[in-house]
Design a protein around this motif. Structure first.
Motif, PDB file in Angstrom:
ATOM      1  N   ALA A   1       0.528   4.462  -2.340  1.00  0.00           N
ATOM      2  CA  ALA A   1       0.496   5.802  -1.748  1.00  0.00           C
ATOM      3  C   ALA A   1       1.581   6.690  -2.362  1.00  0.00           C
ATOM      4  O   ALA A   1       1.323   7.853  -2.702  1.00  0.00           O
ATOM      5  N   ASN A   2       2.783   6.162  -2.511  1.00  0.00           N
ATOM      6  CA  ASN A   2       3.877   6.952  -3.080  1.00  0.00           C
ATOM      7  C   ASN A   2       3.604   7.341  -4.529  1.00  0.00           C
ATOM      8  O   ASN A   2       4.057   8.388  -4.988  1.00  0.00           O
TER       9      ASN A   2
ATOM     10  N   PRO B   1       0.825  -1.215   0.000  1.00  0.00           N
ATOM     11  CA  PRO B   1       0.000   0.000   0.000  1.00  0.00           C
ATOM     12  C   PRO B   1       0.862   1.269   0.000  1.00  0.00           C
ATOM     13  O   PRO B   1       0.429   2.303  -0.515  1.00  0.00           O
ATOM     14  N   LEU B   2       2.081   1.188   0.533  1.00  0.00           N
ATOM     15  CA  LEU B   2       2.970   2.357   0.506  1.00  0.00           C
ATOM     16  C   LEU B   2       3.451   2.647  -0.909  1.00  0.00           C
ATOM     17  O   LEU B   2       3.665   3.802  -1.270  1.00  0.00           O
TER      18      LEU B   2
ATOM     19  N   VAL C   1      -4.614  10.773   0.853  1.00  0.00           N
ATOM     20  CA  VAL C   1      -3.854   9.621   0.358  1.00  0.00           C
ATOM     21  C   VAL C   1      -4.440   8.327   0.917  1.00  0.00           C
ATOM     22  O   VAL C   1      -4.501   7.312   0.212  1.00  0.00           O
ATOM     23  N   LEU C   2      -4.902   8.344   2.179  1.00  0.00           N
ATOM     24  CA  LEU C   2      -5.552   7.156   2.740  1.00  0.00           C
ATOM     25  C   LEU C   2      -6.766   6.760   1.910  1.00  0.00           C
ATOM     26  O   LEU C   2      -6.958   5.581   1.593  1.00  0.00           O
TER      27      LEU C   2
ATOM     28  N   PRO D   1      -2.707  13.636   4.353  1.00  0.00           N
ATOM     29  CA  PRO D   1      -2.765  12.235   4.788  1.00  0.00           C
ATOM     30  C   PRO D   1      -4.149  11.602   4.609  1.00  0.00           C
ATOM     31  O   PRO D   1      -4.248  10.463   4.158  1.00  0.00           O
TER      32      PRO D   1
ATOM     33  N   VAL E   1      -5.795   5.405  -1.655  1.00  0.00           N
ATOM     34  CA  VAL E   1      -5.324   4.010  -1.613  1.00  0.00           C
ATOM     35  C   VAL E   1      -6.516   3.079  -1.432  1.00  0.00           C
ATOM     36  O   VAL E   1      -6.635   2.059  -2.118  1.00  0.00           O
TER      37      VAL E   1
ATOM     38  N   TYR F   1       8.033  11.194   0.084  1.00  0.00           N
ATOM     39  CA  TYR F   1       7.572   9.819  -0.063  1.00  0.00           C
ATOM     40  C   TYR F   1       7.632   9.060   1.259  1.00  0.00           C
ATOM     41  O   TYR F   1       8.465   9.353   2.123  1.00  0.00           O
TER      42      TYR F   1
ATOM     43  N   VAL G   1      -0.267   2.937   5.783  1.00  0.00           N
ATOM     44  CA  VAL G   1      -0.299   4.236   5.103  1.00  0.00           C
ATOM     45  C   VAL G   1      -0.554   5.336   6.141  1.00  0.00           C
ATOM     46  O   VAL G   1       0.094   6.390   6.109  1.00  0.00           O
ATOM     47  N   TYR G   2      -1.437   5.070   7.065  1.00  0.00           N
ATOM     48  CA  TYR G   2      -1.712   6.050   8.126  1.00  0.00           C
ATOM     49  C   TYR G   2      -0.422   6.402   8.879  1.00  0.00           C
ATOM     50  O   TYR G   2      -0.093   7.579   9.058  1.00  0.00           O
TER      51      TYR G   2
END
Length: 177
Positions: free
Chosen positions: A23-24, A19-20, A42-43, A39, A46, A93, A78-79
């Motif tokens: 997110a990136n 998931p990162l 992006v959460l 944040p 994803v 990132y 991700v959080y």
């Protein structure tokens, strides 16, 4: 959302993605386009990517469970990667760490043309929306988060998992609307 449906994404991901990594990709899109990315946004991006991917392909996109938190569906990794930004713009990132707390690079999606095309569509559809609006979308009555958090006791137990089959079925229905 017909604009997300594309036969090319079927079988695009052969293994579950970090998931990162996803997110990136959105951090990169934000940096390159100048669009806001907090944040919470992006959460939600994803989560929406994972949901639409499940709904369109019957396959999970990410290899981490989605949890029902008070403020919506959350991928915990991700959080934690972006929580230091609070409600501010993400400017760098996510970094991952191994079990010895040594930084390890997160691979990019540069060679995955089909997945990039899919995530670009997610960005096109949702990228102009604020984190607050995306949060409202993911809180809709009858959404996977609503079912788990409000109707099945998720609010009584932090971190209750939202099952992928529930997410898949919801986004399958959305794709047919």
């Amino acid at each position: 959302m017909d604009e997300l449906a594309d036969n090319n994404i079927i079988n695009a991901v052969t293994s579950l993605e970090s998931p990162l990594k996803i997110a990136n990709y959105f951090v990169s899109k934000s940096i390159n386009t100048g669009k806001e990315l907090s944040p919470i946004k992006v959460l939600k991006l994803v989560y929406l990517s994972h949901g639409w991917y499940l709904g369109l392909t019957d396959k999970a996109l990410i290899g981490e469970a989605v949890q029902a938190w008070k403020y919506g569906p959350v991928v915990e990794g991700v959080y934690h990667a972006f929580k230091s930004y609070g409600s501010e713009q993400i400017t760098s990132y996510a970094i991952d760490y191994n079990s010895n707390k040594i930084k390890i690079p997160i691979p990019t999606l540069e060679n995955d043309k089909v997945l990039i095309e899919f995530l670009d569509r997610i960005w096109e559809v949702y990228g102009d929306l604020s984190g607050l609006i995306l949060s409202t979308i993911t809180h809709e009555t009858g959404s996977p988060w609503d079912i788990i958090y409000n109707k099945q006791g998720g609010k009584d137990k932090h971190g209750t998992i939202i099952p992928n089959d529930l997410i898949r079925d919801y986004y399958k229905r959305k794709a047919q609307e």
